[in-house]
Design an enzyme around this catalytic site. Sequence first.
Site, mmCIF file in Angstrom:
data_model
loop_
_atom_site.group_PDB
_atom_site.id
_atom_site.type_symbol
_atom_site.label_atom_id
_atom_site.label_comp_id
_atom_site.label_asym_id
_atom_site.label_seq_id
_atom_site.Cartn_x
_atom_site.Cartn_y
_atom_site.Cartn_z
ATOM 1 N N SER A 199 1.176 -0.850 0.018
ATOM 2 C CA SER A 199 0.191 0.466 -0.200
ATOM 3 C C SER A 199 0.611 0.950 -0.105
ATOM 4 O O SER A 199 1.636 1.306 -0.556
ATOM 5 C CB SER A 199 -1.118 0.217 1.275
ATOM 6 O OG SER A 199 -2.112 1.029 1.638
ATOM 7 N N HIS B 82 -8.744 -4.891 -0.164
ATOM 8 C CA HIS B 82 -7.261 -3.920 -0.017
ATOM 9 C C HIS B 82 -6.223 -4.755 0.648
ATOM 10 O O HIS B 82 -5.965 -4.749 2.091
ATOM 11 C CB HIS B 82 -7.636 -2.308 0.103
ATOM 12 C CG HIS B 82 -6.115 -1.869 0.377
ATOM 13 N ND1 HIS B 82 -5.851 -0.937 -0.342
ATOM 14 C CD2 HIS B 82 -5.261 -1.233 1.291
ATOM 15 C CE1 HIS B 82 -4.622 -0.236 -0.408
ATOM 16 N NE2 HIS B 82 -4.391 -0.425 0.951
ATOM 17 N N ASP C 140 -10.391 -3.296 -5.408
ATOM 18 C CA ASP C 140 -9.724 -3.083 -4.749
ATOM 19 C C ASP C 140 -10.930 -1.500 -4.077
ATOM 20 O O ASP C 140 -10.635 -0.704 -5.137
ATOM 21 C CB ASP C 140 -8.127 -2.230 -4.737
ATOM 22 C CG ASP C 140 -7.856 -1.530 -3.846
ATOM 23 O OD1 ASP C 140 -8.342 -1.080 -2.434
ATOM 24 O OD2 ASP C 140 -6.561 -2.030 -3.137
#
Length: 428
Positions: free
Chosen positions: A209, A379, A348
């Site tokens: 991320s 995610h 996501d």
Amino acid sequence: LKMSAMLETPELPAVFDGVKLAAVAAVLYVIVRCLNLKSPTAPPELIYQDSALARFLLKSCPLLTKEYIPPLIWGKSGHIQTALYGKMGRVRSPHPYGLRKYLTMPDGATATFDLFEPQSEHCIGEDVTMVICPGIANHSEKQYIRTFVDYAQKNGYRCAVLNHLGALPNIELTSPRMFTYGCTWEFGAMVNYIKKTYPQTQLVVVGFSLGGNIVCKYLGESQANQERVLCCVSVCQGYSALRAQETFMQWDQCRRFYNFLMADNMKKIILSHRQVLFGDNNMKKPQNLSDADLSKLYTATSLMQIDDNVMRKFHGYSSLKEYYEEESCLHYLHRIYVPLLLVNAADDPLVHESLLSIPRALSEKRENVMHVLPLHGGHLGFFEGSVLFPEPLTWMDKLVVQYANAICQWEKTKSHCSDTEQAVSGQE
């Protein structure tokens, strides 16, 4: 008797049953739609240039061409995958043992990272270290990091995991600065420590991320940063904060709600360091950080408001646009020359589909880049499991290690071929 017989109409129960049936059908329809039960399972979409490296990877990484099958009942919902990752991290997480290292930065900040030694010999018999940058406000004690590190150790990798500045609750800040969206100072200090302490080791760079943005920006900032780096893997990053900020304020896919939750978490972390960051007796406090910003922080409901009032000021950016522009990896990706794997999930909810044009365009031009896009995973979820309960290891954990193993083998094969060519030319 006749009157009572007339009152007993058989139609009422039938109508009532019809209403119940319609209600059940409506509920089932909503469940099927919300859980995406009709969505197919398929191998991930791959975008890459036809090259010797790509062909080797397709042959050496079965997960790239194999169906990713999430848990049957809820695994096709990107929201549930994301929520489970956010709330639970992983199931039955191991507890790998590591040593915490402390590094003093030039501005007085104390960077920390945890070092985990390999638990078996690596598949190519070499010394290889994974340098790992977690997601926003995360650290080595998060369950998804622990699970991944344990798996990497068992595959012969040493692991170094950065703890984002200010993220660990038991580590005090020693300067009025926290981690930001794209500051690479602490990650760079960790990498330099590893290179100096283990002069024979080669590096596999991994970012999750926000960590994916940091590691890609770090590698692209300088050619020297790519020395001794075998490859880089970025999972679930958004590539451009400037482009993402508008989508993150939309209610589509509940992004605005996720934004609120993440902002609330960031507020708690910042306020836990309130004295160091905002204290009047702190001479090092950024001049443009004031008590008014602290008041605005209390009422902030989005990451953008927090970034504008607090985060950008740690590095003296004059505007939110400048902060997002300068700290995104978008302008550095084309400067990365080592093999680069960019992984995103099509469902996501945090990364808008428009942002995926960035890795797609890059992998269509560069032979060292491959973009992997499974239909499901949310995610940082990517859970696997038969029906209801997920397995401890995820598709993501296995893919990163499988890709790293393949790159290590690829480099060893190239090195062997080079040595053979030199020997032949020497005989001639």
